[in-house]
Structures are given as C-alpha cells and as structure tokens.
Design a protein around this motif. Structure first.
Motif, PDB file in Angstrom:
ATOM      1  N   MET A   2       0.759  -0.914  -0.388  1.00  0.00           N
ATOM      2  CA  MET A   2      -0.391  -0.576  -0.011  1.00  0.00           C
ATOM      3  C   MET A   2       1.103   1.137  -0.212  1.00  0.00           C
ATOM      4  O   MET A   2       0.442   2.191  -1.079  1.00  0.00           O
ATOM      5  N   TYR A   3       2.248   1.398   0.914  1.00  0.00           N
ATOM      6  CA  TYR A   3       3.014   2.013   0.695  1.00  0.00           C
ATOM      7  C   TYR A   3       4.081   2.765  -0.302  1.00  0.00           C
ATOM      8  O   TYR A   3       4.603   3.911  -0.478  1.00  0.00           O
ATOM      9  N   THR A   4       3.550   1.898  -1.443  1.00  0.00           N
ATOM     10  CA  THR A   4       4.457   1.357  -2.644  1.00  0.00           C
ATOM     11  C   THR A   4       3.721   2.808  -3.744  1.00  0.00           C
ATOM     12  O   THR A   4       4.137   2.808  -4.571  1.00  0.00           O
ATOM     13  N   LEU A   5       1.959   2.455  -3.429  1.00  0.00           N
ATOM     14  CA  LEU A   5       1.535   2.763  -4.594  1.00  0.00           C
ATOM     15  C   LEU A   5       1.885   4.267  -4.865  1.00  0.00           C
ATOM     16  O   LEU A   5       1.526   4.527  -3.275  1.00  0.00           O
ATOM     17  N   THR A   6       1.566   5.229  -5.801  1.00  0.00           N
ATOM     18  CA  THR A   6       1.478   6.722  -6.437  1.00  0.00           C
ATOM     19  C   THR A   6       0.068   6.673  -7.536  1.00  0.00           C
ATOM     20  O   THR A   6      -0.657   5.609  -7.361  1.00  0.00           O
ATOM     21  N   TYR A   7       0.295   7.945  -7.018  1.00  0.00           N
ATOM     22  CA  TYR A   7      -1.386   8.056  -8.164  1.00  0.00           C
ATOM     23  C   TYR A   7      -1.143  10.025  -8.442  1.00  0.00           C
ATOM     24  O   TYR A   7      -1.426  10.853  -8.196  1.00  0.00           O
ATOM     25  N   PRO A   8       0.264   9.673 -10.022  1.00  0.00           N
ATOM     26  CA  PRO A   8       0.563  10.897  -9.627  1.00  0.00           C
ATOM     27  C   PRO A   8      -0.291  11.972 -10.889  1.00  0.00           C
ATOM     28  O   PRO A   8       0.066  12.034 -11.714  1.00  0.00           O
ATOM     29  N   ALA A   9      -1.101  11.834 -10.501  1.00  0.00           N
ATOM     30  CA  ALA A   9      -2.083  12.794 -11.249  1.00  0.00           C
ATOM     31  C   ALA A   9      -1.772  14.623 -11.469  1.00  0.00           C
ATOM     32  O   ALA A   9      -1.143  15.277 -10.196  1.00  0.00           O
TER      33      ALA A   9
END
Length: 258
Positions: free
Chosen positions: A72-79
């Motif tokens: 979970m701590y590696t997920l990103t959402y670079p919007a």
C-alpha cells in the motif's frame, strides 16, 4: 458538456489493491463518464475550519494510514494539479464571500486517490482537492458545494468522497451489513431521492441509529455528501447507483447527483 456530480464512498484504503464488485463498478464508472477537463474532490480526510484547496502543479501521494500491507505504501497516483482551476474555484468562493486559502504541498490523501486510481488509472486528469469542515452545519456545507455548481458546465467533475455509514469501532469480519446500518442507509436514501433538505439537514436528530452510523469521531465522512449535493442544487436529482458494505459497518455507496 455538463457533468453529473457524485458522492462516492472510499471505504478502506485496501480498495486500491482489491478486485471486487465495488472496485469493478468504479472502473466502469470512470470508463462510462465523459472525460472531464478536471476533477475536484471534497475529501473526508482533509477536515479544516477554514476552506482549503490545493494549488500545486504536481501532487505527491499521501499514505495517510497505518497497519496496512507494505504494498500500500508503494502505490502512487501522480495526477497533475491545475492552478488555473484552483484560481477559478477561488473566484467562485470570493464571489460568495467565503473565506478560503489555497495551499501548496498538501498532496492527495487516500480519500482522493484511492477512488480516482480505480476510476481514472492513467492519472492524467488534473485534480484539485478541497477540505471539508465537519463542524459546519449541513446547510453551510451544502451552500459551499452550491458555490461550485457552475464548474459542472465547464467540464469539471465534482466529487464528495467519504462514507455514509462509517463506524470503525464496530467492524466485524463479515460483509453482511448490520441491521441498523441498513435502516440508516434506507432513511438517507429516502431523503436523497426526494431531496428532502429539511430532514437531511436535521439527520443528527431524525435519522435512525445515527450515533452508530455517524459517530462523533466520524462526522467528517458524512459531510462530503452535503458538499456534493450542493453542487447539484439546480436539478436536485439523486440516484443511488451502487450499494454494498465492508466489515459490517462501512457502507460502500455511490450517489449520482444530476
């Protein structure tokens, strides 16, 4: 292009990893919508007495939770952000004499990015996040949302992200909802479908099992409903397009406000 607004439950952060009926619904919803020019999200995880909004050109991804799998701590959402959209929102707030403050470096909390990661996985649509104030009256929250209604005619998707039944202290291992949760959601549904503002604004006194469904520590999760409703004040139409539950006391519902 006039877009509908939505109230969307963000449930557990684990939705970002899960493949279930709700996550597949969110994926379909994103695919079926006209591609918005930008997205504005009132997040339950940004509770502030002053109205705040992001003004970044690029967003960091907040991992504002603990005790979850390392993945979970590696997920990103670079919007990307959209300073021009932030300026437009600021103009609408100023026109309605609402004190507000654009902020830099906030990032996107999981109330924003978890649902958007399912709906718009490419993270290529600009996002502006807005705070809520759980201590404002429902009418005040609604009126703040109404200030942003013109954005719907400008290709902007408006979302309130929270949870209508959100009791973390009564979670269980079942996805079968507690009877009181069903009764509370049914009462809210009736009020939404008839757009019964007097009753909904007084939900803390009138709704059944309200202390279980919306405990005092969880009011910020209910507040985004009123912000989202306000953005659809012109038409006042509400349709529940998804309903399910997690852990017995977290409702996963999506309301289309059009």
């Amino acid at each position: 292009m006039k877009l509908p607004s939505f109230f969307i439950a963000h449930g557990s952060p684990l939705l970002a990893l899960e493949d279930n009926e709700y996550t597949r619904f969110l994926e379909r919803l994103g695919q079926e919508l006209e591609a918005p020019r930008g997205i504005v999200v009132f997040s339950a995880h940004w509770d502030s007495p002053e109205q705040l909004l992001t003004m970044d050109e690029k967003h960091e991804t907040q991992h504002d939770f603990y005790g979850f799998p390392e993945e979970m701590y590696t997920l990103t959402y670079p919007a990307p952000g959209d300073p021009a959209l932030t300026k437009r929102i600021s103009e609408l707030f100023k026109g309605n004499n609402l004190s507000h403050q654009p902020v830099l470096g906030r990032g996107l909390d999981h109330g924003v990015w978890v649902i958007l990661k399912k709906m718009f996985p490419k993270a290529d649509i600009p996002v502006v996040a807005l705070s809520v104030d759980s201590l404002r009256s429902p009418k005040e929250q609604y009126n703040i949302g109404r200030m942003l209604a013109p954005l719907r005619d400008e290709g902007i998707l408006l979302i309130g992200s929270g949870g209508l039944v959100h009791n973390l202290r009564m979670l269980n291992e079942s996805d079968q909802p507690e009877e009181w949760a069903l009764e509370f959601d049914a009462w809210i549904s009736k009020g939404l479908e008839s757009w019964d503002l007097p009753s909904l604004f007084a939900y803390e006194k009138k709704a059944p099992h309200v202390r279980d469904a919306v405990p005092s520590y969880g009011r910020e999760h209910f507040a985004p409903l009123f912000y989202a409703m306000g953005t659809a004040d012109g038409s006042r139409k509400a349709e529940r397009i998804f309903q399910a539950y997690q852990y017995g006391t977290l409702s996963l519902n999506c309301w289309k406000l059009d």
